[in-house]
Enzyme design. Structure first.
Site, PDB file in Angstrom:
ATOM      1  N   LYS A  33      -5.772   4.237   4.590  1.00  0.00           N
ATOM      2  CA  LYS A  33      -5.020   3.453   5.573  1.00  0.00           C
ATOM      3  C   LYS A  33      -4.950   4.145   6.927  1.00  0.00           C
ATOM      4  O   LYS A  33      -5.059   3.491   7.966  1.00  0.00           O
ATOM      5  CB  LYS A  33      -3.616   3.149   5.069  1.00  0.00           C
ATOM      6  CG  LYS A  33      -2.721   4.371   4.939  1.00  0.00           C
ATOM      7  CD  LYS A  33      -1.266   4.011   4.999  1.00  0.00           C
ATOM      8  CE  LYS A  33      -0.445   5.299   5.006  1.00  0.00           C
ATOM      9  NZ  LYS A  33       0.909   5.106   5.439  1.00  0.00           N
ATOM     10  N   THR A  34      -4.777   5.487   6.946  1.00  0.00           N
ATOM     11  CA  THR A  34      -4.682   6.186   8.227  1.00  0.00           C
ATOM     12  C   THR A  34      -5.987   6.070   9.002  1.00  0.00           C
ATOM     13  O   THR A  34      -5.995   5.847  10.221  1.00  0.00           O
ATOM     14  CB  THR A  34      -4.327   7.672   8.010  1.00  0.00           C
ATOM     15  OG1 THR A  34      -3.112   7.759   7.269  1.00  0.00           O
ATOM     16  CG2 THR A  34      -4.154   8.383   9.342  1.00  0.00           C
ATOM     17  N   ASP A 218       3.474   1.578  10.657  1.00  0.00           N
ATOM     18  CA  ASP A 218       3.028   2.259   9.436  1.00  0.00           C
ATOM     19  C   ASP A 218       4.164   2.288   8.415  1.00  0.00           C
ATOM     20  O   ASP A 218       5.342   2.251   8.773  1.00  0.00           O
ATOM     21  CB  ASP A 218       2.595   3.685   9.788  1.00  0.00           C
ATOM     22  CG  ASP A 218       1.908   4.392   8.633  1.00  0.00           C
ATOM     23  OD1 ASP A 218       1.434   3.702   7.709  1.00  0.00           O
ATOM     24  OD2 ASP A 218       1.835   5.632   8.664  1.00  0.00           O
ATOM     25  N   GLU A 219       3.809   2.367   7.126  1.00  0.00           N
ATOM     26  CA  GLU A 219       4.795   2.444   6.030  1.00  0.00           C
ATOM     27  C   GLU A 219       5.835   1.335   6.169  1.00  0.00           C
ATOM     28  O   GLU A 219       7.045   1.559   6.060  1.00  0.00           O
ATOM     29  CB  GLU A 219       5.476   3.818   6.016  1.00  0.00           C
ATOM     30  CG  GLU A 219       4.538   4.999   5.862  1.00  0.00           C
ATOM     31  CD  GLU A 219       3.958   5.139   4.463  1.00  0.00           C
ATOM     32  OE1 GLU A 219       4.218   4.260   3.619  1.00  0.00           O
ATOM     33  OE2 GLU A 219       3.231   6.116   4.221  1.00  0.00           O
ATOM     34  N   GLN A 249       4.672   1.043  -3.330  1.00  0.00           N
ATOM     35  CA  GLN A 249       5.130   2.398  -3.021  1.00  0.00           C
ATOM     36  C   GLN A 249       6.452   2.396  -2.265  1.00  0.00           C
ATOM     37  O   GLN A 249       6.794   3.378  -1.602  1.00  0.00           O
ATOM     38  CB  GLN A 249       4.067   3.152  -2.209  1.00  0.00           C
ATOM     39  CG  GLN A 249       2.780   3.381  -2.973  1.00  0.00           C
ATOM     40  CD  GLN A 249       1.813   4.280  -2.235  1.00  0.00           C
ATOM     41  OE1 GLN A 249       2.011   5.492  -2.147  1.00  0.00           O
ATOM     42  NE2 GLN A 249       0.759   3.696  -1.692  1.00  0.00           N
ATOM     43  N   ARG A 600      -0.820  10.349  -7.358  1.00  0.00           N
ATOM     44  CA  ARG A 600      -1.021  11.604  -6.620  1.00  0.00           C
ATOM     45  C   ARG A 600      -2.179  12.400  -7.219  1.00  0.00           C
ATOM     46  O   ARG A 600      -2.719  13.293  -6.566  1.00  0.00           O
ATOM     47  CB  ARG A 600       0.238  12.493  -6.689  1.00  0.00           C
ATOM     48  CG  ARG A 600       1.529  11.947  -6.087  1.00  0.00           C
ATOM     49  CD  ARG A 600       1.372  11.377  -4.713  1.00  0.00           C
ATOM     50  NE  ARG A 600       1.121   9.933  -4.794  1.00  0.00           N
ATOM     51  CZ  ARG A 600       0.679   9.191  -3.794  1.00  0.00           C
ATOM     52  NH1 ARG A 600       0.403   9.747  -2.645  1.00  0.00           N
ATOM     53  NH2 ARG A 600       0.490   7.887  -3.942  1.00  0.00           N
TER      54      ARG A 600
END
Length: 736
Positions: A33-34, A218-219, A249, A600
């Protein structure tokens, strides 16, 4: 299409190339995503959009800095573009227009320390008892009110008027008045005042709507009400808003995040385009399938599934240990086994649900000389509450420990000020004696204020009595007496904050430490216990750049990745916790947290549980986590997961040749933390008096006996011919 986007996959390109109109990018874990966001910004600028017209907001300075660096790496410098956190963006706007809200534009921003000082002054002004009304409680309530846009009057209107709410109302009102008088805002004010400014001043709103024609968030799943309103007002005219996030998330609802913001984006912007980034570049296929088989049970989510072009990889290992010590032993052993010249310690992460779980892993890693660091918090024995209670115990053992005295003489707050402590310390230095000797000098103490004098006498008496009785008490009895009679536990309970609850959990877990030592050596003395703990506690924290195993909560792990991941404590009541059942969507948030933990892992994942776990000073059988039962059994190897057949009351194992199932229904819905608090108080209350000569009594160390003599302070007991004099109110005696 720009060459800038050639390195992106098809879905990432689609998202980065869509510039005009609302856009929702559902970016799964590890889906890049970044990279997508930074290439999108670079693509806009390359197309001729002025960086001055772009606003990108995120939650952390680290994320904002990384995004800015990546854009500049693609294009060179991009002046006048705002890539900031929410608070920084609001602060910039307020710097120009604070006068419209009655502030000077040179206003001060109060940090948490400033806030606490201000609240303390108000508490003193209102003649309130800090023990009953601690600053942390007021700060927590005020922050919640501001997140909900509730003024002091709005708070009373919403929650009603009673004794407690009236006090909170008065303190909240005075707090706001003092902030305004001091030309200051706290962090919550930055968000709320920015929203107020845009709501009440059409010209200012129009100015920033014209400037920020292109907005990226973002987020987005972690935004609260104020953040949601801030970006929506700015995007209302242009409709060029791109939000990036993953509803799977969203793990911060407990601190204000509203999952509806991302789930209902298409209702807010009916013309929105939705792009799903589902190709994962982090994990193996087995790990992704396991994460999906858990999260798919959530009803409140967008339909999507991560996939990868990578190999299927190893199956997930499940270990059902006998207890938490064997669990930690297994994890440490696996790390030792897998560590090679090509595998670094920093490739390993142990992700747990609560900080209280870290202690056994720290001990096992220390014993093997495996370097580790705790992220998102201090090492277990370095946490304030643990160091405080250890200092109390050190004083019982050694009253000459001046360092311990100065740390806990006013913990919890007893009204013994810094100047008083400084005066007593100076006197001890002049006399050449210990600080505790001065505290027990009646002539000195009587010269102080009545409040300070009484507090010091009560503190000194507690240490003196336990010091005299330590040979007649187990370490756990001394611990219970200190925790309750010092007022430490009650002070934390009165704060009624998340931080205080976490400290209580750690203190209850410390009972498990003591019980472990007593199980291994029933006659362990206080001195021996303190020496053992000191050896473990002296292991230094490692620098983040060092090669060390990482220990952290799953909340802290969001956004990170590790080659090898261990997730211990997979038990109902711990993960998911019983409290998750208190709210309708509580279990779904816990499941999202499990999803975050699993994703993770890059190559290998271990899940562990303990048949019997001692936490918060109580030992119980456990039932394996329902999340274990939700994972596709084809993806796991190792021990079996226990289940009951649907039609018969018979046990079965879904896979593996696992360990025996619990022999009784675990927990039965019991709140462990509540039980532990009650248990600690009960243990201390059992030490009270009320004995008469001839009473049959039982002592945990000396066994059964008969009371021979009773005085107001001492009870003399005959234990099979051996007489012991025990302190009334402290001796752990029970009538038979």
């Amino acid at each position: 299409m720009s060459n800038l986007l050639d390195k992106l996959n098809d879905r990432q390109k689609e998202a980065a190339a869509y510039i005009e109109g609302p856009l929702l990018i559902l970016a799964g874990a590890g889906s890049g995503k970044t990279s997508t966001m930074t290439h999108r910004i670079a693509h806009m600028i390359e197309m001729g959009i002025d960086p001055y017209n772009i606003l990108a907001v995120t939650f952390t300075n680290k994320a904002a800095g990384e995004m800015r660096d990546r854009v500049e790496a693609l294009l060179g410098e991009a002046p006048n573009m705002w890539i900031l956190t929410f608070h920084s963006a609001c602060l910039r706007i307020l710097r120009y227009h604070a006068d419209l809200l009655g502030y000077g534009n040179d206003f001060t921003v109060y940090d948490p320390t400033d806030q606490k000082t201000l609240i303390k002054n108000i508490i003193k002004e209102q003649n309130l008892d800090q023990k009953k009304f601690p600053p942390a409680m007021f700060l927590s309530q005020i922050s919640k009110c501001k997140e909900q846009k509730l003024s002091p009057d709005g708070y009373i209107k919403t929650y009603g008027s009673d004794f407690k709410t009236e006090i909170i109302y008065k303190v909240y009102k005075r707090y706001n008045e003092e902030l305004k008088k001091n030309n200051a805002m706290d962090f919550d004010d930055l968000l709320w005042n920015a929203v107020k400014l845009l709501e009440k001043n059409a010209a200012v709103l129009a100015k920033y709507q014209r400037r920020f024609r292109y907005i990226m968030v973002d987020e987005y799943q972690d935004t609260n009400m104020l953040q949601y309103q801030f970006v929506h007002m700015l995007a209302e005219e242009s409709q060029n808003i791109c939000v990036v996030g993953d509803d799977d998330q969203c793990i911060y609802q407990w601190r204000g995040a509203d999952l509806r913001n991302i789930l209902e984006f298409e209702k807010d912007f009916p013309a929105a385009k939705v792009v799903k980034l589902e190709q994962n570049y982090r994990s193996t296929s087995n790990i992704l399938d396991a994460a999906h088989s858990v999260i798919v049970h959530n009803k409140g989510r967008k339909s999507k599934k991560l996939w990868t072009g990578a190999e299927q990889g190893h199956k997930i290992i499940y270990k059902r240990a006998q207890d938490e010590r064997e669990e930690a032993f297994f994890v440490a052993s696996e790390i030792n086994r897998l560590k090679t010249s090509n595998v670094k310690y920093s490739d390993f992460a142990i992700l747990y649900r609560t900080n209280a779980q870290s202690r056994t892993f720290e001990e096992q890693l220390s014993r093997r000389s495996i370097p580790y660091r705790v992220l998102g918090g201090l090492r277990y024995y370095d946490r304030k509450e643990i160091k405080d209670i250890l200092c109390y115990m050190r004083l019982v053992q050694n009253k000459s420990d001046d360092l311990a005295v100065t740390r806990v003489i006013n913990e919890p707050k007893r009204g013994i000020g810094g100047k008083t402590i400084e005066k007593l310390t100076t006197l001890a230095q002049v006399r050449g004696c210990s600080l505790f000797d001065v505290l027990t000098d009646s002539d000195v103490i009587d010269s102080l204020s009545r409040k300070a004098s009484e507090a010091i006498k009560e503190f000194a008496d507690l240490i003196l009595i336990l010091s005299e009785e330590k040979q007649n008490m187990r370490v756990s009895d001394i611990y219970d007496a200190l925790l309750v009679r010092s007022g430490y536990m009650k002070a934390l309970e009165d704060q009624n904050t998340i931080e205080a609850e976490s400290r209580i959990e750690n203190l209850m877990e410390f009972k498990s430490v003591i019980y472990d030592y007593e199980k291994e050596n029933a006659d362990i003395s206080l001195a021996e216990f303190l020496e053992s703990v000191a050896l473990l506690a002296e292991v230094d924290n490692h620098d983040p750049s060092e090669d060390a195993v990482v220990l952290m909560t799953m909340h802290s792990a969001k956004g990170l990745e590790f080659t090898y991941v261990f997730m211990p404590g997979m038990e109902d009541g711990l993960f998911p916790g019983w409290r998750s059942l208190d709210t309708p969507d509580g279990i779904e948030e816990e499941r999202r947290l499990c999803y975050v933990g699993i994703t993770r892992a890059k190559k290998r994942l271990w899940l562990t549980s303990a048949e019997v776990r001692t936490m918060y000073g109580k030992t119980d059988f456990t039932r394996e986590s329902q999340f274990l039962r939700e994972i596709d059994p084809k993806l796991i190897e190792g021990d079996g997961v226990y289940e009951k057949k649907k039609q018969k009351n018979e046990a079965l194992f879904r896979y593996g040749s696992g360990s025996d199932a619990p022999k009784k229904d675990p927990w039965g819905g019991l709140d462990r933390l509540k039980y532990a608090k009650q248990s600690t108080k009960k243990n201390a209350s059992d030490m009270e008096g009320g004995f008469q000569p001839g009473d049959k009594v039982r002592h945990p160390k000396f066994g059964d006996g008969i009371v021979a003599e009773v005085t107001p302070k001492v009870v003399t007991v005959d234990f099979g011919g051996e007489r012991k004099k025990l302190a009334v109110g402290f001796a752990p005696l029970k009538k038979i």
